[in-house]
Design an enzyme around this catalytic site. Structure first.
Site, PDB file in Angstrom:
ATOM      1  N   CYS A 298      44.318  -0.044  29.183  1.00 41.47           N
ATOM      2  CA  CYS A 298      44.949   0.865  30.139  1.00 41.47           C
ATOM      3  C   CYS A 298      45.734   1.952  29.404  1.00 41.47           C
ATOM      4  O   CYS A 298      46.056   1.827  28.228  1.00 41.47           O
ATOM      5  CB  CYS A 298      45.929   0.117  31.049  1.00 41.47           C
TER       6      CYS A 298
ATOM      7  N   ASP B 133      55.072  38.471  11.080  1.00 39.51           N
ATOM      8  CA  ASP B 133      54.790  39.032  12.392  1.00 39.51           C
ATOM      9  C   ASP B 133      55.989  39.861  12.873  1.00 39.51           C
ATOM     10  O   ASP B 133      57.127  39.388  12.888  1.00 39.51           O
ATOM     11  CB  ASP B 133      54.485  37.904  13.383  1.00 39.51           C
TER      12      ASP B 133
END
Length: 493
Positions: free
Chosen positions: A41, A450
């Site tokens: 499960c 960046d």
């Protein structure tokens, strides 16, 4: 650059606490198997919690299946987002899992997987069995079973088509695997799903068109990642729809192992609806895996929030935009070449791109496949005449290296090795880091070059060289927050 995390499934006390609490945050991170029932499960299964002495924990469904357990019919343990471990880790097991999820074993077998990873078959099998509880064939089998179950329950495809779309080599193998894994037949699975009220597929008729639900771990900043992709969209290759509330859909064409395709993605509160048009159903698993990477759907936002939210400078941003994602890529060579081409990529796609095979009904306006590396390497002469787009010699050389196989930016690469390979082919360091972040889903890649990231750091009063150490292993996500701050002009409080 390699990153590892502790194997949570080995910490039985922690796993059992998660099971007792039915905590959905652990779904996909480990599997619980119950000795007394023979069932495995997900941690949040709503069934009665078994006694601690009756459970075992495994890292993968394949490991549970290899030990004789079958999937729970109630909690559908395989229908959850993938383990975030495969995104965080850069070791052999994680890289192998990414390639297995892309369907490489079905296409090239275990020898092909071992070759891509640079290991012998024996060595690979030993590492995967130790780390994941199952070898490459068992892991690929579990992946096929999961894909088949999704198609059985979420689509109206004939079961014979489901078998081959999921990667099985025969209907007999498909039937045997479904019976062994789920203790039922494919037709019984479909009938049970209809009785539970699940629709027999959302897709219109036609074997080339499918609609699926892609789960994710909440929270999910869908608008942020979709805006990022939309900002770089190439007409024909990508498209979007939007209204007053934001982006309602984003689509793009896909160059897949057996043919072309296209995907149209629409965010929903608890899933992403994915409409797929495929030339060959065998590409279904690969298409879904690539789309999930594109939107970073297997991320663990709670883990990101715990680390980044502890930084006082980032905390307000993290609270304001929970569940931020790092944009991925559907194809390594395409991402690298598009980055190097810059604005010329759109014009080159319009001139050299191939038409995508039509879906039924069509996924307009997705019409064009981005050119291959070989096409870009040969750009300059097309049918004896000069192309309109000029491709720089460096880009042509890199495209030729990709076409010849001396440069191979695929999702199963070791980050350090791929970075060194890119640098050796004259790709600059900032571009190499960007490619690693997007192609490999590297979570700890801060793009300090960046402009938006640097502007955001300045606005928030952050010293990147000092703060970055505290963001590990989620620096890529920190970079997304900084870029957002840089674009919005937010100031330090």
């Amino acid at each position: 650059m390699a990153t590892t995390t502790a194997a949570i499934w080995r910490d039985t006390e922690r796993c059992y606490r998660a099971v007792t609490a039915r905590d959905p945050r652990f779904d996909g991170q480990f599997i619980m198997a119950v000795r007394t029932t023979g069932i495995y499960c997900r941690p949040s299964c709503p069934a009665l919690t078994p006694k601690a002495q009756n459970v075992r924990f495994y890292p993968t469904s394949a490991a549970a299946q290899a030990n004789g357990y079958r999937a729970c019919r109630r909690c559908l343990p395989d229908a959850v987002p993938g383990s975030p471990d495969w995104n965080v880790r850069a070791d052999l097991a994680a890289r192998a899992m990414r390639l297995i999820s892309d369907g490489l074993v079905e296409r090239e077998g275990v020898p092909g997987l071992a070759k891509r990873l640079g290991y012998s078959e024996r060595q690979l099998g030993r590492v995967l069995t130790t780390e994941l509880g199952a070898g490459p064939l068992a892991l690929a089998r579990a992946h096929r079973a999961h894909s088949a179950r999704l198609l059985i329950e979420m689509s109206g495809l004939p079961l014979t088509d489901v078998a081959f779309a999921a990667g099985f080599s025969s209907v007999r193998q498909f039937n045997e695997t479904i019976r062994e894994v789920f203790a039922t037949t494919p037709s019984q699975l479909r009938a049970a799903s209809l009785r539970r009220g699940r629709r027999k597929g959302d897709e219109p008729g036609g074997a080339t068109r499918l609609s699926l639900r892609l789960p994710f771990r909440a929270p999910f900043d869908a608008q942020g990642v979709l805006r990022y992709h939309a900002s770089q969209a190439i007409p024909g290759v990508e498209a979007l729809t939007e209204d007053g509330s934001g982006i309602t859909g984003y689509g793009r064409t896909l160059r897949l192992p057996h043919g072309g395709g296209a995907a149209w993605l629409a965010p929903r509160p608890d899933h992403v609806r994915c409409d797929l048009g495929l030339a060959d159903l065998r590409d279904l698993s690969s298409a879904v895996t690539r789309v999930r990477r594109l939107l970073d759907l297997d991320a663990d936002p709670e883990a990101v929030t715990r680390t980044l939210g502890a930084d006082p400078a980032l905390a307000p941003l993290v609270a304001a935009v929970p569940g931020i994602r790092v944009p991925g890529a559907v194809d390594g060579p395409e991402l690298l070449l598009r980055t190097l081409l810059g604005p010329a990529a759109a014009a080159l796609a319009a001139e050299l791109g191939e038409p995508v095979p039509p879906a039924d009904p069509p996924l307009d306006p997705l019409t064009t496949l981005f050119p291959t590396a070989a096409q870009i390497a040969d750009a300059g002469l097309t049918d004896g005449s000069l192309t309109k787009v000029t491709v720089k010699p460096q880009v042509k050389a890199i495209a030729a290296a990709i076409a010849h196989g001396s440069l191979d930016p695929h999702v199963g690469r070791d980050p350090a090795e791929l970075r060194a390979e890119l640098l050796a082919h004259s790709v600059d360091a900032p571009t190499a880091d960007y490619v690693l972040m997007r192609v490999l889903g590297a979570p700890d890649m801060l793009l300090t070059a960046d402009t938006a990231v640097r502007r955001g750091a300045t606005a928030l009063g952050i010293d990147l060289s000092e703060s970055a150490r505290g963001w590990q292993p989620w620096s890529s996500y920190a970079g997304m927050y900084l870029a957002r701050a840089g674009e919005s002009g937010e100031k330090h409080p």
